[in-house]
Each structure stands twice: as C-alpha cells, then as structure tokens.
Design an enzyme around this catalytic site. Sequence first.
Site, mmCIF file in Angstrom:
data_model
loop_
_atom_site.group_PDB
_atom_site.id
_atom_site.type_symbol
_atom_site.label_atom_id
_atom_site.label_comp_id
_atom_site.label_asym_id
_atom_site.label_seq_id
_atom_site.Cartn_x
_atom_site.Cartn_y
_atom_site.Cartn_z
ATOM 1 N N GLY A 13 13.212 17.509 -7.352
ATOM 2 C CA GLY A 13 12.800 16.577 -6.301
ATOM 3 C C GLY A 13 11.521 15.830 -6.586
ATOM 4 C CB THR A 14 9.182 15.695 -9.461
ATOM 5 O OG1 THR A 14 9.316 17.089 -9.611
ATOM 6 C CG2 THR A 14 7.749 15.266 -9.683
ATOM 7 N N GLY A 16 12.604 12.283 -6.507
ATOM 8 C CA GLY A 16 13.676 11.931 -5.586
ATOM 9 C C GLY A 16 14.891 12.694 -6.096
ATOM 10 C CB VAL A 18 16.571 12.621 -10.860
ATOM 11 C CG1 VAL A 18 17.076 12.297 -12.264
ATOM 12 C CG2 VAL A 18 15.747 11.452 -10.320
ATOM 13 C CG ASP A 137 2.758 8.150 -9.292
ATOM 14 O OD1 ASP A 137 3.744 8.738 -8.839
ATOM 15 O OD2 ASP A 137 1.636 8.680 -9.409
HETATM 16 N N1 LIG Z 1 11.622 17.589 -15.533
HETATM 17 S S1 LIG Z 1 12.861 17.816 -16.455
HETATM 18 O O1 LIG Z 1 13.743 18.752 -15.833
HETATM 19 O O2 LIG Z 1 12.417 18.245 -17.763
HETATM 20 C C1 LIG Z 1 13.710 16.357 -16.651
HETATM 21 C C2 LIG Z 1 13.552 15.239 -15.900
HETATM 22 C C3 LIG Z 1 14.408 14.192 -16.326
HETATM 23 C C4 LIG Z 1 14.422 12.910 -15.719
HETATM 24 N N2 LIG Z 1 15.091 11.873 -16.163
HETATM 25 C C5 LIG Z 1 14.882 10.749 -15.389
HETATM 26 C C6 LIG Z 1 15.411 9.484 -15.614
HETATM 27 C C7 LIG Z 1 15.109 8.440 -14.749
HETATM 28 C C8 LIG Z 1 14.273 8.636 -13.662
HETATM 29 C C9 LIG Z 1 13.719 9.896 -13.430
HETATM 30 C C10 LIG Z 1 14.035 10.931 -14.304
HETATM 31 S S2 LIG Z 1 13.518 12.566 -14.305
HETATM 32 C C11 LIG Z 1 15.166 14.531 -17.398
HETATM 33 S S3 LIG Z 1 14.848 16.172 -17.854
#
Ligand SMILES: NS(=O)(=O)c1cc(-c2nc3ccccc3s2)cs1
Length: 302
Positions: A13-14, A16, A18, A137
């Site tokens: 949810g960081t 929104g 995704v 941001d």
């Molecule tokens: N935080 S995490 O689990 O490593 C991880 C986050 C993401 C994200 N991919 C995208 C693509 C587009 C917009 C926000 C996000 S957040 C891919 S892996």
Amino acid sequence: MEKYEKLEKVGEGTYGKVYKARVAATGQLVALKKTRLEMDEEGIPPTALREISLLRLLSASLYIVRLLSVEQVTKPCGKTVLYLVFEFLDTDLKKFVDGFRKGPSPRPLPTEVIKSFLYQLCKGTAHCHAHGVLHRDLKPQNLLVDKEKGLLKIADLGLSRAFTVPMKSYTHEIVTLWYRAPEVLLGATHYSTGVDIWSIGCIFAEMVRRQALFPGDSELQQLLHIFRLLGTPTEEQWPGVFALRDWHEYPHWKPQGLARAVPTLEADGLDLLSKMIQYDPANRISAKAAMDHPYFDSLDKS
Ligand SMILES: NS(=O)(=O)c1cc(-c2nc3ccccc3s2)cs1
C-alpha cells in the site's frame, strides 16, 4: 483483467494498490497499478488523459519504470476503473539498502553500486525535468532496482503533477518527510526542480550511511534535523527564507559540516553531495550538471 493473474500486492500500500501480476498469455511479470480515478460517463477525464500521455512520454527513458499499457475495466457493479500496467522490477532501493544494513553481515554498499545508482537516478530525474515534470516525492521506496542488471528506475510518477503530495497516502500510510526540501517544509508555494535535487542528495547520503540523513517524524522535527546539521539558515545564505510562510524564530544552530554525516564518502562524492544539499534552491546543482560531476569520472558510463 482476465489477461492478468494477480500474484501479490507489492509495497503493502505504499504506492496505492499495486499488484505483482503475470500476463497469462506470455508469463511476463508486470506491476498493475489501480488508479483511484473515477470514470464519468464521458470516459477518461482530460486531466487523466494528459497525465497518462505524460507518463507514456516520460517512461520512454530507461531510468523511469516503463508504462506498458493502460487498461479500462468496467466492474460488474458498473464502476469503471483504470489500471496502469508497468514493467516489473523485483525490489526497491529501501529494501536493497536494508539488505546491507540488516542481515547476518551488515556491510557498506559497494562504492561502484552507489555511484551507478546515483548516476541513473540523476539521469531519470534530468529526463523528467527536461519535460518540465517534477517528481516531488523521490524516496528509496519509489526507486525500483533490478539487482541482476544493476538498474535503478524511478516509479510512482503519478504524484508528480497537479495533486500535492497528500499527508497520508491512499492507504493511510504515513507519508515520509525525510526527503522533503526545506522550502517545501517552510511552506513555499512555488517550488522548482530543486525539490527533487534535495531528495536525491538525501538518498545519496542514505546509500553511503545506510541510514536516513534527516529522519524527522514531523514537519517541525524534519526542519530541526536539517538545521542541527547544516546550521539554522540565514538570509545571507538563503535570501528570502525569513519571508517564507511557515518561517518562525528557530534556535540558532551552527553548521556541523556535511562531512560529519558521511565520514566514509570520498572527496568528490562529498563535493557533489554538498552541491545538492544547499539551502537556497537556486544554489543546488541541476540533475544534468550532476551527471558531469568528477565523482562519476570513475563510472563506466557506457
Ligand atoms: N517494494 S517491492 O515489493 O520491492 C516492489 C515494488 C514494486 C513496484 N512497482 C511499481 C511500478 C509502478 C508504480 C509503483 C510500483 S511499486 C515492484 S517490487
């Protein structure tokens, strides 16, 4: 959305909503970002169309997470939602740095990794700024990393335009203030590309230290963290600071010197950092000029 198999929510949810998903037909991994956009009877509102076409334009850069497609879905209840389909990268910079801080053997990030990631971040930011887009941001959570290929890409540009960054994110997650520029904290209404350069400086220092440079837990504390290290700003070094809306009488701290915060950073790196972490936004180095800084001379820029 039967085209996609939703796997798990990413970043809790960081960002929104995704989701990590797989394209059923090809097995390709993607990130599905559900927009909060309410579709009215005329279809996609023009502001959203502008936002999306801007996203498409910007994501042509290798250093910005690629927007693969935009999918309009009308749910059984008749509500229409918009999904943005992005390329998937396996982790973000926050998790990547945590891996070096925590774990069985805490160790610094290799110098070449810090240099390469900082260069890619400057390049992606320079691309946005060249198109008149501020991110507003930038933080480790929305910088995605492909560990294998050593790639860093800027994600979540959705916050860049029109909307001011909310105090709480969509899922009531606390929006971190750690990377926020002093002019924003002091209530400036017209700010510029310098806000992103300040954030980049904070991220640079954090990769070196493996802990945040200014970890404030409120807007006031965020300012005091900055003042205690850099000294309380004066009109001499930052003309106009006393006229900013949220300026008050603060205790008068003397500069400690940035070197104290990053004792292990080589001279060129400290010089570049000091050109990013400048009080007066007009004195901050641009993303493009940063890419030509001697700190990157030892980087293989192929
Ligand atoms: N935080 S995490 O689990 O490593 C991880 C986050 C993401 C994200 N991919 C995208 C693509 C587009 C917009 C926000 C996000 S957040 C891919 S892996």
